[in-house]
Design a protein around this motif. Structure first.
Motif, PDB file in Angstrom:
ATOM      1  N   HIS A  72     -55.561 -29.648 -63.489  1.00 41.06           N
ATOM      2  CA  HIS A  72     -56.689 -29.236 -64.316  1.00 41.06           C
ATOM      3  C   HIS A  72     -57.455 -30.482 -64.762  1.00 41.06           C
ATOM      4  N   GLU A  73     -58.741 -30.342 -64.973  1.00 44.34           N
ATOM      5  CA  GLU A  73     -59.553 -31.473 -65.421  1.00 44.34           C
ATOM      6  C   GLU A  73     -59.516 -31.573 -66.936  1.00 44.34           C
ATOM      7  N   VAL A  74     -58.308 -31.752 -67.460  1.00 47.95           N
ATOM      8  CA  VAL A  74     -58.076 -31.888 -68.895  1.00 47.95           C
ATOM      9  C   VAL A  74     -56.939 -32.880 -69.085  1.00 47.95           C
ATOM     10  N   ALA A  75     -56.742 -33.294 -70.335  1.00 53.19           N
ATOM     11  CA  ALA A  75     -55.561 -34.066 -70.714  1.00 53.19           C
ATOM     12  C   ALA A  75     -54.711 -33.173 -71.602  1.00 53.19           C
ATOM     13  N   PHE A  76     -53.613 -32.661 -71.053  1.00 50.28           N
ATOM     14  CA  PHE A  76     -52.750 -31.805 -71.856  1.00 50.28           C
ATOM     15  C   PHE A  76     -52.114 -32.614 -72.983  1.00 50.28           C
ATOM     16  N   ASP A  77     -51.936 -31.953 -74.126  1.00 48.31           N
ATOM     17  CA  ASP A  77     -51.347 -32.610 -75.282  1.00 48.31           C
ATOM     18  C   ASP A  77     -49.817 -32.478 -75.234  1.00 48.31           C
ATOM     19  N   ASN A  78     -49.153 -32.734 -76.353  1.00 47.37           N
ATOM     20  CA  ASN A  78     -47.703 -32.938 -76.358  1.00 47.37           C
ATOM     21  C   ASN A  78     -46.876 -31.746 -75.919  1.00 47.37           C
ATOM     22  N   HIS A  79     -47.262 -30.528 -76.238  1.00 45.04           N
ATOM     23  CA  HIS A  79     -46.325 -29.414 -76.100  1.00 45.04           C
ATOM     24  C   HIS A  79     -46.861 -28.291 -75.230  1.00 45.04           C
ATOM     25  N   MET A  80     -45.932 -27.643 -74.532  1.00 43.01           N
ATOM     26  CA  MET A  80     -46.218 -26.415 -73.815  1.00 43.01           C
ATOM     27  C   MET A  80     -45.297 -25.350 -74.411  1.00 43.01           C
ATOM     28  N   ILE A  81     -45.867 -24.289 -74.933  1.00 45.57           N
ATOM     29  CA  ILE A  81     -45.116 -23.253 -75.634  1.00 45.57           C
ATOM     30  C   ILE A  81     -45.047 -22.015 -74.757  1.00 45.57           C
ATOM     31  N   GLU A  82     -43.852 -21.488 -74.580  1.00 46.93           N
ATOM     32  CA  GLU A  82     -43.675 -20.269 -73.781  1.00 46.93           C
ATOM     33  C   GLU A  82     -43.989 -19.050 -74.622  1.00 46.93           C
ATOM     34  N   LEU A  92     -57.376 -24.968 -76.739  1.00 44.86           N
ATOM     35  CA  LEU A  92     -56.064 -24.411 -76.430  1.00 44.86           C
ATOM     36  C   LEU A  92     -56.189 -23.705 -75.094  1.00 44.86           C
ATOM     37  N   ILE A  93     -55.297 -24.024 -74.160  1.00 46.87           N
ATOM     38  CA  ILE A  93     -55.352 -23.427 -72.829  1.00 46.87           C
ATOM     39  C   ILE A  93     -54.155 -22.508 -72.636  1.00 46.87           C
ATOM     40  N   GLY A  94     -54.438 -21.300 -72.137  1.00 49.28           N
ATOM     41  CA  GLY A  94     -53.385 -20.389 -71.731  1.00 49.28           C
ATOM     42  C   GLY A  94     -53.125 -20.585 -70.252  1.00 49.28           C
ATOM     43  N   LEU A  95     -51.868 -20.855 -69.893  1.00 49.29           N
ATOM     44  CA  LEU A  95     -51.494 -21.098 -68.507  1.00 49.29           C
ATOM     45  C   LEU A  95     -50.685 -19.926 -67.964  1.00 49.29           C
ATOM     46  N   PHE A 153     -47.853 -19.491 -70.879  1.00 48.99           N
ATOM     47  CA  PHE A 153     -47.615 -20.707 -71.647  1.00 48.99           C
ATOM     48  C   PHE A 153     -48.905 -21.104 -72.362  1.00 48.99           C
ATOM     49  N   LEU A 154     -48.750 -21.895 -73.421  1.00 50.49           N
ATOM     50  CA  LEU A 154     -49.885 -22.411 -74.173  1.00 50.49           C
ATOM     51  C   LEU A 154     -49.766 -23.925 -74.286  1.00 50.49           C
ATOM     52  N   SER A 155     -50.898 -24.615 -74.195  1.00 48.59           N
ATOM     53  CA  SER A 155     -50.916 -26.051 -74.434  1.00 48.59           C
ATOM     54  C   SER A 155     -52.272 -26.449 -74.980  1.00 48.59           C
ATOM     55  N   SER A 156     -52.262 -27.281 -76.013  1.00 51.74           N
ATOM     56  CA  SER A 156     -53.508 -27.901 -76.445  1.00 51.74           C
ATOM     57  C   SER A 156     -53.917 -28.932 -75.407  1.00 51.74           C
ATOM     58  N   ALA A 157     -55.215 -29.219 -75.346  1.00 50.53           N
ATOM     59  CA  ALA A 157     -55.707 -30.161 -74.342  1.00 50.53           C
ATOM     60  C   ALA A 157     -57.032 -30.758 -74.803  1.00 50.53           C
ATOM     61  N   ARG A 158     -57.368 -31.905 -74.219  1.00 54.08           N
ATOM     62  CA  ARG A 158     -58.648 -32.558 -74.470  1.00 54.08           C
ATOM     63  C   ARG A 158     -59.478 -32.506 -73.198  1.00 54.08           C
ATOM     64  N   LEU A 159     -60.738 -32.122 -73.335  1.00 56.91           N
ATOM     65  CA  LEU A 159     -61.655 -32.080 -72.196  1.00 56.91           C
ATOM     66  C   LEU A 159     -62.275 -33.452 -71.962  1.00 56.91           C
ATOM     67  N   ALA A 160     -62.899 -33.618 -70.808  1.00 56.11           N
ATOM     68  CA  ALA A 160     -63.547 -34.888 -70.494  1.00 56.11           C
ATOM     69  C   ALA A 160     -64.646 -35.211 -71.505  1.00 56.11           C
ATOM     70  N   ALA A 174     -59.516 -21.697 -75.428  1.00 55.42           N
ATOM     71  CA  ALA A 174     -60.106 -21.396 -76.727  1.00 55.42           C
ATOM     72  C   ALA A 174     -60.466 -22.710 -77.413  1.00 55.42           C
ATOM     73  N   PRO A 175     -61.701 -22.848 -77.914  1.00 54.91           N
ATOM     74  CA  PRO A 175     -62.098 -24.101 -78.566  1.00 54.91           C
ATOM     75  C   PRO A 175     -61.322 -24.336 -79.862  1.00 54.91           C
ATOM     76  N   LEU A 176     -61.001 -25.600 -80.134  1.00 55.74           N
ATOM     77  CA  LEU A 176     -60.346 -26.010 -81.362  1.00 55.74           C
ATOM     78  C   LEU A 176     -61.281 -26.934 -82.136  1.00 55.74           C
ATOM     79  N   PRO A 177     -61.201 -26.937 -83.464  1.00 57.28           N
ATOM     80  CA  PRO A 177     -62.089 -27.797 -84.255  1.00 57.28           C
ATOM     81  C   PRO A 177     -61.740 -29.278 -84.161  1.00 57.28           C
ATOM     82  N   ALA A 178     -60.510 -29.594 -83.760  1.00 56.52           N
ATOM     83  CA  ALA A 178     -60.054 -30.973 -83.609  1.00 56.52           C
ATOM     84  C   ALA A 178     -58.797 -30.937 -82.738  1.00 56.52           C
ATOM     85  N   ARG A 179     -58.099 -32.051 -82.641  1.00 54.84           N
ATOM     86  CA  ARG A 179     -56.935 -32.117 -81.766  1.00 54.84           C
ATOM     87  C   ARG A 179     -55.829 -31.183 -82.240  1.00 54.84           C
TER      88      ARG A 179
END
Length: 351
Positions: free
Chosen positions: A340-350, A41-44, A28-35, A54-59
């Motif tokens: 996880h020590e992150v804030a997952f964003d709106n979607h989780m993609i399979e 982008l996090i691969g689960l 699965f994939l989900s965007s997330a915000r770190l502390a 993987a680092p993203l340039p913005a949200r």
């Protein structure tokens, strides 16, 4: 440069999951915000563990998985303009593109089933017209054209069950980057669901909500095995009048709203963040504002889990799996399976 017809025709094929996704690693994939405030982008993994980040340039918002390669494209949150191509085996960025001048992404896209073409939902913001961007995906990403989406605010897009069409959820809300995420046309908004013929690029069908539901902004889509489309909505009217936020539809038909207690939709605060469909036809929806994960089976029975800040939803082993803004990965039975020590964003993609 490919013709529009040739580019869109590459979308014809099945909806089968990519074979590489069953080999292990990220599922699965989900965007997330770190502390720190940085975005990734996090691969689960299947059990909720972290396979890569993987680092993203913005949200980021949602992602689109390539059907045959271990690649995915993650999109900026509206009104962002970046899209990154990620190697899901390593988490390495292997390509980056930006929206065309005068356009921004809505955070969603879909590959053609042969993997040769990527389709993106976009806003031609000076006119407010929706567009579907067309990108050659044979070697990186290269823009090769666009077609009209059939409405205002094309948010989510998927291929139809038979592979002959793109289906687009239009929120109906006009926005402009100069005013951020402000909603500019609520008194006249007209959400709809459109079908775009993959061969010709023409809009072949449009379904609008009834007049009294025209403020029910259609946002997110999932394909049910029986060929129906599940739609999640976000109500822009009075909270006291919040209607059903979930519907199903077929081309040529109408929106069929899922029955539920009025208090349920109010408890969801008029907001569906993600939807998913199980192989048995069970439908899943989340409301981060209401802290609700909702399940509706083929018999119309509703099941509710109270999960704080739940939003991402996907299917695994016939059941749902959720992510939350608190970094928690939950099973469909409300069981915490990873933190996880992150804030997952709106979607989780399979994948």
């Amino acid at each position: 440069m490919l013709t529009r017809r040739a580019a869109i025709a590459s979308g014809l094929a099945s909806l089968a999951a990519p074979a590489w996704a069953r080999l292990g690693g990220a599922r699965f994939l989900s965007s997330a915000r770190l502390a720190s405030g940085a975005h990734v982008l996090i691969g689960l993994t299947r059990d909720g563990g972290e396979a890569f980040r993987a680092p993203l340039p913005a949200r980021g918002h949602a992602a689109a998985a390539h059907p045959h390669r271990p690649h995915a494209v993650v999109f900026a949150r509206r009104p962002g303009v970046f899209a990154l191509l990620i190697d899901c085996d390593t988490g390495r960025e292997i390509g980056r593109v930006h929206a065309k001048q005068g356009r921004h992404f809505y955070g969603h896209g879909a590959f053609s089933a042969d993997g040769l073409t990527l389709f993106t939902t976009e806003n031609a913001y000076e006119t407010g017209e929706g567009r579907i961007g067309i990108w050659n995906a044979t070697d990186g990403l290269r823009r090769i054209g666009e077609v009209a989406s059939g409405g205002i605010g094309p948010h989510d897009v998927l291929r139809s069950h038979d592979g002959r069409s793109l289906i687009v959820a239009h929120g109906g809300v006009r926005t402009h980057p100069d005013t951020g995420r402000s909603k500019l046309n609520l008194p006249t908004m007209r959400p709809n669901l459109s079908w775009i013929d993959i061969t010709s690029g023409e809009v072949t069908g449009v379904i609008e909500a009834d007049e009294h539901l025209r403020k029910n902004s259609l946002r997110h889509l999932a394909a049910a095995p029986n060929g129906e489309v599940l739609i999640g909505a976000q109500w822009q009217g009075s909270p006291r009048a919040t209607p059903s936020l979930l519907a199903t539809a077929r081309q040529g038909g109408s929106l069929r709203w899922i029955d539920g207690p009025s208090q349920l939709w109010r408890d969801m605060r008029g907001y569906v963040g993600s939807v998913a469909a199980g192989e048995d036809g069970t439908l899943f929806a989340t409301s981060p504002r209401g802290g609700i994960a909702l399940r509706a089976d083929m018999g119309g029975n509703l099941g509710i889990e109270r999960i704080a800040d739940v939003c991402g939803a996907a299917i695994t082993s016939g059941s749902a799996i959720y992510t939350t803004g608190n970094g928690v990965v939950m099973s469909g039975m409300g069981t915490e399976i990873a933190v996880h020590e992150v804030a997952f964003d709106n979607h989780m993609i399979e994948l």
